[in-house]
Scaffold this active site. Sequence first.
Site, PDB file in Angstrom:
ATOM      1  N   GLY A 207      12.854   4.162 -30.676  1.00 14.17           N
ATOM      2  CA  GLY A 207      12.894   5.193 -31.725  1.00 14.17           C
ATOM      3  C   GLY A 207      11.290   5.041 -32.260  1.00 14.17           C
ATOM      4  O   GLY A 207      10.894   3.917 -32.252  1.00 14.17           O
TER       5      GLY A 207
ATOM      6  N   ALA B  65      10.550   4.837 -35.344  1.00 10.17           N
ATOM      7  CA  ALA B  65      10.366   3.715 -36.475  1.00 10.17           C
ATOM      8  C   ALA B  65      10.940   2.086 -36.070  1.00 10.17           C
ATOM      9  O   ALA B  65      11.147   1.351 -36.816  1.00 10.17           O
ATOM     10  CB  ALA B  65      11.240   4.256 -37.682  1.00 10.17           C
ATOM     11  N   CYS B  66      11.193   2.031 -34.793  1.00  8.76           N
ATOM     12  CA  CYS B  66      11.601   0.892 -34.311  1.00  8.76           C
ATOM     13  C   CYS B  66      10.365  -0.032 -33.624  1.00  8.76           C
ATOM     14  O   CYS B  66       9.589   0.347 -32.945  1.00  8.76           O
ATOM     15  CB  CYS B  66      12.450   1.110 -33.349  1.00  8.76           C
ATOM     16  SG  CYS B  66      14.070   0.478 -33.427  1.00  8.76           S
ATOM     17  N   ILE B  67      10.675  -1.173 -34.014  1.00  8.23           N
ATOM     18  CA  ILE B  67       9.707  -2.327 -33.578  1.00  8.23           C
ATOM     19  C   ILE B  67      10.191  -3.376 -32.790  1.00  8.23           C
ATOM     20  O   ILE B  67       9.813  -4.607 -32.738  1.00  8.23           O
ATOM     21  CB  ILE B  67       8.707  -2.814 -34.825  1.00  8.23           C
ATOM     22  CG1 ILE B  67       9.506  -3.419 -35.866  1.00  8.23           C
ATOM     23  CG2 ILE B  67       7.773  -1.679 -35.166  1.00  8.23           C
ATOM     24  CD1 ILE B  67       8.671  -4.064 -36.994  1.00  8.23           C
TER      25      ILE B  67
END
Length: 321
Positions: A171, A173-175
């Site tokens: 996603g 906003a995913c890290i």
Amino acid sequence: MRTFDYHNVQLLPEKCIIKSRSEADTSVQFGPRKFQLPVVPANMETVMDENLATWMAEHDYFYVMHRFQPEQRLEFVQSMHKKGLFASISVGIKDAEYDFIDELKAADAVPEYTTIDVAHGHSDFVIKMIKYIKKEIPETFLIVGNLGTPDAVREIENAGADATKIGIGPGKACITKYKTGFGTGGWQLSALKWCSKAATKPMIADGGIRTNGDLAKSIRFGATMMMIGSVFAGHVESPGEIVEKNGRKFKQYWGSASAKQKGEHHNVEGRQLLIPFKGNIEDTLLEMKEDLQSSISYAGGKDLMSLRKVNYVLLDSIDES
């Protein structure tokens, strides 16, 4: 296996058999219900709330309510049922969630859809929760995620899941891949293809979708539904306040594993973003439908399943001109 992602794939057209793209059927059967489109807003606090869930259900779109206000979930299910609408909720795997399942059963408030929402769903504790839900409220359609390998899909299906959710950290906003070194970020579409080899039940592709063309690609490689976060964030109906910056309007968007969502800085795998304000979600959904209808026409079919049969090419690079 050569890995690829959405931007590396282009689908190849087949002979069109419909006179108008408006004839193409974008509806999908998912569990006990049929929906207008094979898309679902991510079950994130900045994407979904009760008002939007109500609107989605009233207009025959699938939704999954997030789990970040756990004390309100029973009331939410009861409220949706009083309105004559289906209820779709999320649960975790903490001990208190077993009590919540008992509450649902005791109140005769079983949601039509339940999603076990865990970042790493291939887990003994997830399997334990699957078995408990299937024992206590077997009538709920149980979605389980998130997964990223065929072994995980096979084991979670065998434990009792009715559908799986595929995607570990792709996603916007995913890290996760930067923080842990693990995940399907950067090769999410390949992961979907790989998992489809083991899947015997519906899969939701979760994360990595940036354009409407990615919907057709997800279906081609095995998805029944696509869960989308950033594309669905930022609408009038989305939770949160409008933020103005340099004369432009935005809405806040953050990952479920972000420090903002957790309220602490431990095991953070998400970040906060500002998403450009997009207007009404109904307009976005209409555009998605029309683009999917075009995809179906290019696939040489009349419905979504025609997309499963098309050929494709893999591109080493993309011409953005």
